[in-house]
Design an enzyme around this catalytic site. Structure first.
Site, short mmCIF file in Angstrom:
data_model
loop_
_atom_site.label_atom_id
_atom_site.label_comp_id
_atom_site.label_asym_id
_atom_site.label_seq_id
_atom_site.Cartn_x
_atom_site.Cartn_y
_atom_site.Cartn_z
N LYS A 1 -4.40 -29.20 -0.41
CA LYS A 1 -3.64 -27.96 -0.66
C LYS A 1 -3.82 -26.97 0.50
CE LYS A 1 -1.30 -24.61 -2.49
NZ LYS A 1 -1.82 -23.36 -2.77
N GLU B 1 2.26 -24.69 6.24
CA GLU B 1 3.22 -23.64 5.86
C GLU B 1 3.15 -22.47 6.87
OE1 GLU B 1 2.91 -22.42 1.64
OE2 GLU B 1 2.89 -20.36 2.35
N SER C 1 1.07 -25.67 -5.78
CA SER C 1 1.90 -24.91 -4.85
C SER C 1 3.30 -24.72 -5.41
CB SER C 1 2.01 -25.62 -3.51
OG SER C 1 2.92 -24.92 -2.68
N HIS D 1 -1.74 -28.07 3.32
CA HIS D 1 -0.36 -27.68 2.98
C HIS D 1 -0.13 -26.22 3.40
CE1 HIS D 1 2.24 -25.31 0.38
NE2 HIS D 1 3.05 -26.34 0.33
N ASN D 2 -1.04 -25.34 3.02
CA ASN D 2 -0.86 -23.92 3.34
C ASN D 2 -0.91 -23.67 4.84
OD1 ASN D 2 -1.09 -23.81 0.54
ND2 ASN D 2 -2.07 -21.81 0.59
P1 NBP Z 1 -4.54 -13.74 -9.48
O1 NBP Z 1 -5.11 -14.50 -8.35
O2 NBP Z 1 -4.02 -12.38 -9.23
O3 NBP Z 1 -5.69 -13.65 -10.61
C1 NBP Z 1 -5.49 -12.88 -11.77
C2 NBP Z 1 -6.02 -13.59 -12.99
O4 NBP Z 1 -7.42 -13.87 -12.84
C3 NBP Z 1 -5.89 -12.71 -14.21
O5 NBP Z 1 -5.57 -13.53 -15.30
C4 NBP Z 1 -7.27 -12.12 -14.33
O6 NBP Z 1 -7.59 -11.66 -15.61
C5 NBP Z 1 -8.09 -13.32 -13.99
N1 NBP Z 1 -9.51 -13.03 -13.68
C6 NBP Z 1 -10.05 -12.34 -12.66
BR1 NBP Z 1 -9.11 -11.50 -11.34
N2 NBP Z 1 -11.38 -12.29 -12.71
C7 NBP Z 1 -11.70 -12.99 -13.80
C8 NBP Z 1 -12.94 -13.30 -14.40
N3 NBP Z 1 -14.10 -12.92 -13.85
N4 NBP Z 1 -12.92 -14.03 -15.53
C9 NBP Z 1 -11.75 -14.41 -16.09
N5 NBP Z 1 -10.56 -14.15 -15.55
C10 NBP Z 1 -10.51 -13.45 -14.43
O7 NBP Z 1 -3.43 -14.59 -10.27
P2 NBP Z 1 -2.24 -15.53 -9.73
O8 NBP Z 1 -1.50 -14.90 -8.62
O9 NBP Z 1 -1.51 -15.97 -10.94
O10 NBP Z 1 -3.01 -16.77 -9.12
C11 NBP Z 1 -3.91 -17.57 -9.86
C12 NBP Z 1 -4.53 -18.58 -8.92
O11 NBP Z 1 -3.48 -19.41 -8.39
C13 NBP Z 1 -5.20 -17.96 -7.69
O12 NBP Z 1 -6.30 -18.74 -7.32
C14 NBP Z 1 -4.14 -18.03 -6.64
O13 NBP Z 1 -4.69 -18.03 -5.32
C15 NBP Z 1 -3.48 -19.35 -6.97
N6 NBP Z 1 -2.10 -19.50 -6.53
C16 NBP Z 1 -1.23 -18.45 -6.54
C17 NBP Z 1 0.08 -18.62 -6.14
C18 NBP Z 1 1.05 -17.48 -6.18
O14 NBP Z 1 2.18 -17.66 -5.71
N7 NBP Z 1 0.68 -16.33 -6.74
C19 NBP Z 1 0.52 -19.87 -5.71
C20 NBP Z 1 -0.37 -20.94 -5.73
C21 NBP Z 1 -1.67 -20.73 -6.14
P3 NBP Z 1 -7.30 -10.12 -16.01
O15 NBP Z 1 -5.87 -10.08 -16.47
O16 NBP Z 1 -8.25 -9.85 -17.11
O17 NBP Z 1 -7.56 -9.27 -14.80
#
Ligand code: NBP
Length: 477
Positions: free
Chosen positions: A185, A192, A128, A188-189
C-alpha cells in the site's frame, strides 16, 4: 442475530466501508470512540439496514459470530496499539483483528507477531480509493496472519473493486505475511506521488512553455485519456480543467500552489534509501512538494534569481506529443522503480510477493488505477522473476518509441528554465541503468585515495588498494 463483521472507527473511511460490507448482504456491528457518531450513522445512512450500533467495544465483540472479524479504521499510530490492547482480553483464540488504516508497515510487522502471540490472528490491510472507493469498491492489500485469509476473503473480495472483461476479478488478493500488505500500500502511495508530480510537470510545460488555456488543456488530457496513458488521474486532471469558480474564472487557477503531504511518499523514499535501491521518482515528487510548500521563500527568490524566457518557440503540436512521450516513458521508469523496491523489500523481509498480483490489486478501486497495469501484470506473468519492468519487451519497446520525445522535453525544459524533476530523474535513471559502464571507477579511486576504502578491478578478482600519493604525477611547484 449475530453479525458477520465488526467495524471500529466511523470517520470517512470506516463509515463508507461499513456501508459497503452491509450492501453485500452481511450484518455489520459498528463502534466509534465518540459514540454519538454511532447514533448518527444508525439514524442516518444505516437506517433500515443490517447494522448493529454499539456503544462499547464489549458490545461490539459480543455482537459478532466467531471467529470474529474486527476491522479497525482509525487514525494510524498509537490509536491502533491502544485498541489492540483493549480488544485482546475481549477476543477469543482464532478471532481476527484487521487494521485497514494507512499504517507504517513496520508497525504491522510488530503487531502481527504480538497479536499472534496472544492466540489471535492479525490482518494489516492496505485500503485505497478514498471515500468513494470505500463505499463502492476499494483496492485492498491484505497481509498478516495467513490463517486469517480464508476467513476474511469472502467479505474482502465482495467489497473490493472488480476488474476484467466481466468485472469479476476482485482487486483484493492475499499479499503476504506480517507487514507485506501495508508495504505494498505504501508503494502504491509513493507511485501515486510520482504519477501526480509527472502530470503536474506536463501541465507546467503545457502552460508555461506553450501557454495553453484550460480549454486546450482539457482537450489534450482528453486525448491522452483515450490512449495508453488512460488512467483515473489523467481523467480527473482533465475534469479539473473544466471546473469554474463562482465568478466565472477557472477554479484551478485560483488554488494556492502549495502542496500538502501525509507522509506515505516520504516513507517509501526513506525505505528505498535503507534498502539501497534508487526510487528517485517518488523522492523527487516528495521534494517537489517540499519546494512548493516554501511559497514565501519562492516569492522572495523570484524577485532576485533570474532564468530564461519559458516560452517554447518550436512546433506546438509536436511538443504536445513529445510531452506525452515524456510522461509515458517517465511513468514506466517510476513503476519499474516501485517494483524493484518491492522486490528488494520482499527479500529483506522474507515475503513471497507475487508482483503480477500486486499490479492487479491496483487495477481498480485505487488512485493509480490504469489500463497500463494490465501490461505490468502480463510482464510478471510471463516472467515472475523479471528483474526490471524496463526489460519486459512491451516496456522496452514503449520506451524506445518515446525516448526521442522524452529527451527533447527534458532538454527543452532545462533550456526554458521549467523545472521537471521527475521527468529528468526518470531519464537519468534510464540512462544510468542501461549503461554497462558508469563513472564509479573514478569514484572508487577517489574513495581509495582519501580513505583507503579499496577497489575491485575489471581485469582480475580480488580487493586492491593503491598508494595514490606515491604513484601520482607530482604537481608543478
Ligand atoms: P481518520 O484518520 O481521520 O481517523 C478518525 C477516526 O479514528 C475516528 O473514528 C476517531 O474516533 C478514531 N480514533 C482516533 Br483519531 N483515535 C482513536 C483512539 N485512540 N481510539 C479509537 N478511535 C480513535 O479517519 P479516516 O480518514 O476515515 O481514515 C481512517 C484510516 O484510513 C486512516 O489510517 C487513514 O490514513 C486511512 N485511509 C484514509 C483514506 C482517506 O481517503 N481518508 C484513504 C485510505 C486510507 P473519534 O470519532 O472518536 O475521534
Amino acid at each position: 442475530e449475530l453479525c458477520d463483521f465488526g467495524l471500529i472507527g466511523l470517520a470517512v473511511m470506516g463509515e463508507n466501508l461499513a456501508l459497503n460490507v452491509e450492501s453485500r448482504g452481511y450484518r455489520v456491528a459498528v463502534f466509534n470512540r465518540t459514540t454519538s457518531k454511532v447514533d448518527d450513522l444508525m439514524a442516518g445512512r444505516a437506517k433500515g439496514k443490517q447494522f448493529v450500533g454499539c456503544h462499547s467495544l464489549e458490545d461490539l465483540v459480543s455482537s459478532l459470530k466467531t471467529p470474529r472479524q474486527v476491522m479497525m479504521m482509525v487514525k494510524a499510530g498509537p490509536a491502533v496499539d491502544d485498541l489492540i490492547e483493549t480488544l485482546i482480553p475481549l477476543l477469543s483464540p482464532g478471532d481476527i483483528l484487521i487494521d485497514g488504516g494507512n499504517t507504517f508497515y513496520a508497525d504491522t510487522e510488530r503487531r502481527t507477531k504480538y497479536v499472534e502471540s496472544k492466540g489471535l490472528l492479525y490482518c494489516g490491510t492496505g485500503v485505497s480509493g478514498g471515500e468513494e472507493g470505500a463505499l463502492l469498491g476499494p483496492s485492498m492489500m491484505p497481509g498478516g496472519s495467513e490463517a486469517a485469509w480464508p476467513h476474511v476473503k469472502p467479505i474482502f473480495q465482495a467489497i473490493a473493486a472488480k476488474v476484467g472483461p466481466n468485472d469479476d476479478i476482485p482487486c483484493c488478493e492475499w499479499v503476504g505475511p506480517r507487514g507485506a500488505g501495508h508495504y505494498v500500500k505504501m508503494v502504491h502511495n509513493g507511485i501515486e506521488y510520482g504519477d501526480m508530480q509527472m502530470i503536474c510537470e506536463a501541465y507546467f510545460l503545457l502552460t508555461e512553455g506553450l501557454g495553453l488555456s484550460n480549454e486546450e488543456l482539457y482537450d489534450v488530457f482528453e486525448d491522452w485519456y483515450q490512449g495508453e496513458l488512460n488512467s483515473y488521474l489523467i481523467e480527473i486532471t482533465r475534469d479539473i480543467f473544466s471546473v469554474m469558480d463562482d465568478d466565472g474564472g477557472y477554479l484551478v487557477d485560483k488554488i494556492m500552489d502549495r502542496a500538502g503531504a501525509k507522509g506515505t511518499g516520504k516513507w517509501m523514499s526513506q525505505l528505498a534509501l535503507d534498502l539501497g535501491v534508487p526510487s528517485t521518482l517518488v523522492t523527487e515528487a516528495v521534494y517537489a512538494r517540499c519546494l512548493s510548500a516554501m511559497k514565501e521563500a519562492r516569492v522572495r527568490a523570484s524577485k532576485v534569481l533570474s532564468g530564461p524566457n519559458p516560452k517554447y518557440s518550436g512546433d506546438k503540436t509536436n511538443f504536445i506529443e513529445q510531452i506525452r512521450d515524456a510522461l509515458y516513458a517517465s511513468k514506466i521508469c517510476s513503476y519499474a522503480q516501485g517494483f524493484v523496491q518491492m522486490q528488494a523489500a520482499a527479500i529483506e523481509h522474507d515475503w513471497p510477493l507475487n508482483f503480477g498480483d500486486c499490479a492487479m490489486l491496483w487495477r481498480g478501486g485505487c488512485i493509480i488505477r490504469a489500463v497500463f497495469l494490465d501490461r505490468i501484470k502480463e510482464a510478471f506473468d510471463a516472467d515472475p522473476k523479471l528483474e526490471n519492468l524496463l526489460l519486459a519487451p512491451y516496456f522496452q519497446e514503449a520506451v524506445e518509441r518515446s525516448q526521442d520525445g522524452w529527451r527533447h522535453v527534458v532538454a527543452s525544459a532545462a533550456q526554458l528554465g521549467i523545472p521537471t524533476p521527475a521527468f529528468s530523474a526518470a531519464l537519468a535513471y534510464y540512462d544510468g541503468y542501461r549503461r554497462e559502464r558508469l563513472p564509479a571507477n573514478l569514484l572508487q579511486a577517489q574513495r581509495d585515495y582519501f580513505g583507503a576504502h579499496t577497489f575491485e578491478r575489471l581485469d582480475k578478482p580480488g580487493t586492491f588498494h593503491a598508494e595514490w600519493i606515491q604513484l601520482r604525477k607530482k604537481p608543478k611547484q
